[in-house]
Design a protein around this motif. Structure first.
Motif, PDB file in Angstrom:
ATOM      1  N   ILE A 262       0.794  -1.318   0.021  1.00  0.00           N
ATOM      2  CA  ILE A 262      -0.097   0.063  -0.095  1.00  0.00           C
ATOM      3  C   ILE A 262       0.936   1.409  -0.024  1.00  0.00           C
ATOM      4  O   ILE A 262       1.863   1.351   0.966  1.00  0.00           O
ATOM      5  CB  ILE A 262      -0.903   0.004   1.229  1.00  0.00           C
ATOM      6  CG1 ILE A 262      -1.901  -1.297   1.242  1.00  0.00           C
ATOM      7  CG2 ILE A 262      -1.542   1.452   1.330  1.00  0.00           C
ATOM      8  CD1 ILE A 262      -2.881  -1.106   0.040  1.00  0.00           C
ATOM      9  N   GLU A 263       0.557   2.092  -1.114  1.00  0.00           N
ATOM     10  CA  GLU A 263       1.377   3.513  -0.966  1.00  0.00           C
ATOM     11  C   GLU A 263       0.512   4.603  -0.806  1.00  0.00           C
ATOM     12  O   GLU A 263      -0.545   4.744  -1.684  1.00  0.00           O
ATOM     13  CB  GLU A 263       2.176   3.521  -2.344  1.00  0.00           C
ATOM     14  CG  GLU A 263       3.298   2.355  -2.362  1.00  0.00           C
ATOM     15  CD  GLU A 263       4.104   2.374  -3.496  1.00  0.00           C
ATOM     16  OE1 GLU A 263       4.123   3.669  -4.341  1.00  0.00           O
ATOM     17  OE2 GLU A 263       4.723   1.609  -4.288  1.00  0.00           O
ATOM     18  N   GLY A 264       0.857   5.658   0.027  1.00  0.00           N
ATOM     19  CA  GLY A 264      -0.133   6.599  -0.095  1.00  0.00           C
ATOM     20  C   GLY A 264       0.350   7.605   0.978  1.00  0.00           C
ATOM     21  O   GLY A 264       1.335   7.520   1.769  1.00  0.00           O
ATOM     22  N   GLU A 265      -0.547   8.607   1.294  1.00  0.00           N
ATOM     23  CA  GLU A 265      -0.093   9.762   2.177  1.00  0.00           C
ATOM     24  C   GLU A 265      -1.104   9.607   3.408  1.00  0.00           C
ATOM     25  O   GLU A 265      -2.299   9.354   3.268  1.00  0.00           O
ATOM     26  CB  GLU A 265      -0.115  10.974   1.370  1.00  0.00           C
ATOM     27  CG  GLU A 265      -0.072  12.393   2.047  1.00  0.00           C
ATOM     28  CD  GLU A 265      -0.126  13.315   1.163  1.00  0.00           C
ATOM     29  OE1 GLU A 265      -1.025  14.127   1.857  1.00  0.00           O
ATOM     30  OE2 GLU A 265       0.763  13.639   0.428  1.00  0.00           O
ATOM     31  N   VAL A 266      -0.511  10.007   4.523  1.00  0.00           N
ATOM     32  CA  VAL A 266      -1.333  10.266   5.747  1.00  0.00           C
ATOM     33  C   VAL A 266      -1.219  11.802   6.189  1.00  0.00           C
ATOM     34  O   VAL A 266      -0.149  12.246   6.515  1.00  0.00           O
ATOM     35  CB  VAL A 266      -0.869   9.268   7.028  1.00  0.00           C
ATOM     36  CG1 VAL A 266      -1.566   9.544   8.313  1.00  0.00           C
ATOM     37  CG2 VAL A 266      -0.769   7.835   6.594  1.00  0.00           C
TER      38      VAL A 266
ATOM     39  N   ARG B   4       2.426  16.943   7.091  1.00  0.00           N
ATOM     40  CA  ARG B   4       1.997  17.554   8.256  1.00  0.00           C
ATOM     41  C   ARG B   4       1.111  18.838   7.969  1.00  0.00           C
ATOM     42  O   ARG B   4       1.901  19.748   7.263  1.00  0.00           O
ATOM     43  CB  ARG B   4       3.361  18.015   8.972  1.00  0.00           C
ATOM     44  CG  ARG B   4       4.358  16.740   9.154  1.00  0.00           C
ATOM     45  CD  ARG B   4       5.536  16.973   9.817  1.00  0.00           C
ATOM     46  NE  ARG B   4       6.364  16.255   9.726  1.00  0.00           N
ATOM     47  CZ  ARG B   4       7.957  16.001  10.023  1.00  0.00           C
ATOM     48  NH1 ARG B   4       8.254  17.327  10.848  1.00  0.00           N
ATOM     49  NH2 ARG B   4       8.542  14.976   9.993  1.00  0.00           N
ATOM     50  N   LEU B   5      -0.020  18.650   8.139  1.00  0.00           N
ATOM     51  CA  LEU B   5      -0.884  20.184   7.944  1.00  0.00           C
ATOM     52  C   LEU B   5      -0.679  21.050   9.150  1.00  0.00           C
ATOM     53  O   LEU B   5      -0.214  20.594  10.377  1.00  0.00           O
ATOM     54  CB  LEU B   5      -2.152  19.779   7.759  1.00  0.00           C
ATOM     55  CG  LEU B   5      -2.495  18.774   6.515  1.00  0.00           C
ATOM     56  CD1 LEU B   5      -4.194  18.527   6.392  1.00  0.00           C
ATOM     57  CD2 LEU B   5      -2.141  19.308   5.169  1.00  0.00           C
ATOM     58  N   GLY B   6      -0.944  22.401   8.998  1.00  0.00           N
ATOM     59  CA  GLY B   6      -0.730  23.027   9.926  1.00  0.00           C
ATOM     60  C   GLY B   6      -1.643  22.952  11.082  1.00  0.00           C
ATOM     61  O   GLY B   6      -2.838  22.375  10.905  1.00  0.00           O
ATOM     62  N   GLU B   7      -1.376  23.606  12.274  1.00  0.00           N
ATOM     63  CA  GLU B   7      -2.283  23.327  13.303  1.00  0.00           C
ATOM     64  C   GLU B   7      -4.012  24.268  13.104  1.00  0.00           C
ATOM     65  O   GLU B   7      -4.648  23.898  13.456  1.00  0.00           O
ATOM     66  CB  GLU B   7      -1.774  24.082  14.640  1.00  0.00           C
ATOM     67  CG  GLU B   7      -0.512  23.004  15.308  1.00  0.00           C
ATOM     68  CD  GLU B   7       0.021  23.660  16.479  1.00  0.00           C
ATOM     69  OE1 GLU B   7      -0.955  24.387  17.358  1.00  0.00           O
ATOM     70  OE2 GLU B   7       1.127  23.729  16.694  1.00  0.00           O
ATOM     71  N   ALA B   8      -3.562  25.342  12.318  1.00  0.00           N
ATOM     72  CA  ALA B   8      -4.820  25.894  11.804  1.00  0.00           C
ATOM     73  C   ALA B   8      -5.548  25.409  10.773  1.00  0.00           C
ATOM     74  O   ALA B   8      -6.631  25.946  10.261  1.00  0.00           O
ATOM     75  CB  ALA B   8      -4.617  27.395  11.674  1.00  0.00           C
TER      76      ALA B   8
END
Length: 325
Positions: free
Chosen positions: A51-55, A119-123
């Motif tokens: 399985i290849e993908g993004e978290v 890594r998405l921002g906290e906002a």
């Protein structure tokens, strides 16, 4: 008495010597056994393309993103898969759902997923981050999961009335058809990262806490005249339960045939001819004895298979024969 036995044998022969009964009583169990031996290991085997993908990760705590990314890296997962260390469960204790999921994912996973953490921002807006999960399935790749971690997941914002700190949690959103083993891998990485961060924030070493809370227990031994042997907990409780189910099957099958043949003979007026030669008591006694032998045959077949399985597993000398009685 001879007429009663003749009726009983006729009832037994008309039921147990038919093609339907032979197929249902002997062929079907053999087919089920073949399926369990051949197909079940194939179904449980988790082989196939990796399985290849993004978290995607929204870490409101601000301290977990780097550690989670490390735990989900292919190098870390490959090193972890080489040594399968199942969670320790105290003797007699029931594993929690999280421990069960952890054991299954470690024992069944064969292919290592290739995951990258975004890594998405906290906002970042969680609803907007969910949009890629709505497009396609996990087989299409792309964004496979979104993890949202509460701000107080590591540092407690409040305490309960007893003084025990209350921590936040995290929530995981996944694409349809994402393998359970991959979901368990992501949950395990986030859970362990939060756990260790809480311990470090409290000034405790995770290794020391594990050493203090883990209690190793050797296999329970039974002392016999021949010497010591391993004790299999729960076996003496499961076997009577299995034979109770077997008895219920025999009663239900025998009772069904008894009712069916009685109704057929009554509707075809055969019973009137029989009652001219035997008494009603002899007729019903013979029928009940015949179906009793049918139920006994079912128990004999399935019981013999079960006992043969115990001998093959070298467990026959571990249990008390009176338990079967």
């Amino acid at each position: 008495m001879s007429r009663t036995l003749q009726i009983a044998w006729r009832e037994f022969a008309s039921t147990a010597l038919t093609k339907g009964f032979i197929i249902g009583g002997f062929v079907v169990p053999a087919v089920i056994l073949v399926i369990m031996v051949t197909l079940l290991p194939i179904l449980l085997r988790d082989e196939g393309p990796s399985i290849e993908g993004e978290v995607s990760l929204i870490d409101h705590s601000g301290v977990l993103a780097e550690d989670i990314a490390l735990r989900l890296s292919p190098e870390y997962l490959a090193e972890e898969s080489q040594v399968i260390e199942l969670p320790k469960i105290e003797p007699g204790a029931t594993p929690t759902p999280e421990q069960t999921s952890d054991m299954l994912s470690k024992a069944m996973m064969r292919t290592i997923p290739k995951l990258t953490v975004n890594r998405l921002g906290e906002a970042a807006d969680a609803e907007s981050a969910k949009q890629p999960l709505r497009d396609g399935t996990a087989n299409d790749g792309g964004v496979l999961a979104l993890a949202v971690i509460d701000a107080d997941a590591v540092v407690s914002a409040e305490a309960s009335e007893s003084g025990v700190p209350r921590f936040g949690a995290y929530q995981l959103f996944v694409k349809p058809k994402l393998k359970d083993s991959v979901q368990s891998t992501i949950r395990r990485a986030i859970t362990e990262s939060i756990r260790e961060a809480r311990l470090e924030n409290a000034g405790l070493s995770p290794d020391q806490v594990n050493a203090l809370t883990r209690v190793e227990a050797e296999q329970t031994k039974e002392i016999t005249e021949e010497g010591e042997r391993d004790s299999i907990e729960g076996l003496n409780m499961l076997l009577p339960g299995g034979f109770m189910i077997l008895m219920m099957m025999a009663v239900m099958i025998g009772g069904q045939y008894l009712l069916t043949t009685t109704v057929e003979e009554k509707s075809s007026r055969v019973v009137e001819v029989l009652l001219s030669a035997v008494s009603p008591m002899q007729l019903m006694t013979g029928k009940i004895l015949g179906q009793l032998m049918v139920g006994g045959l079912i128990m004999l077949v399935y019981g013999s298979v079960g006992i043969a399985g115990l001998f093959m597993a070298t467990l026959a000398d571990v249990i008390d024969p009176m338990v079967l009685v």
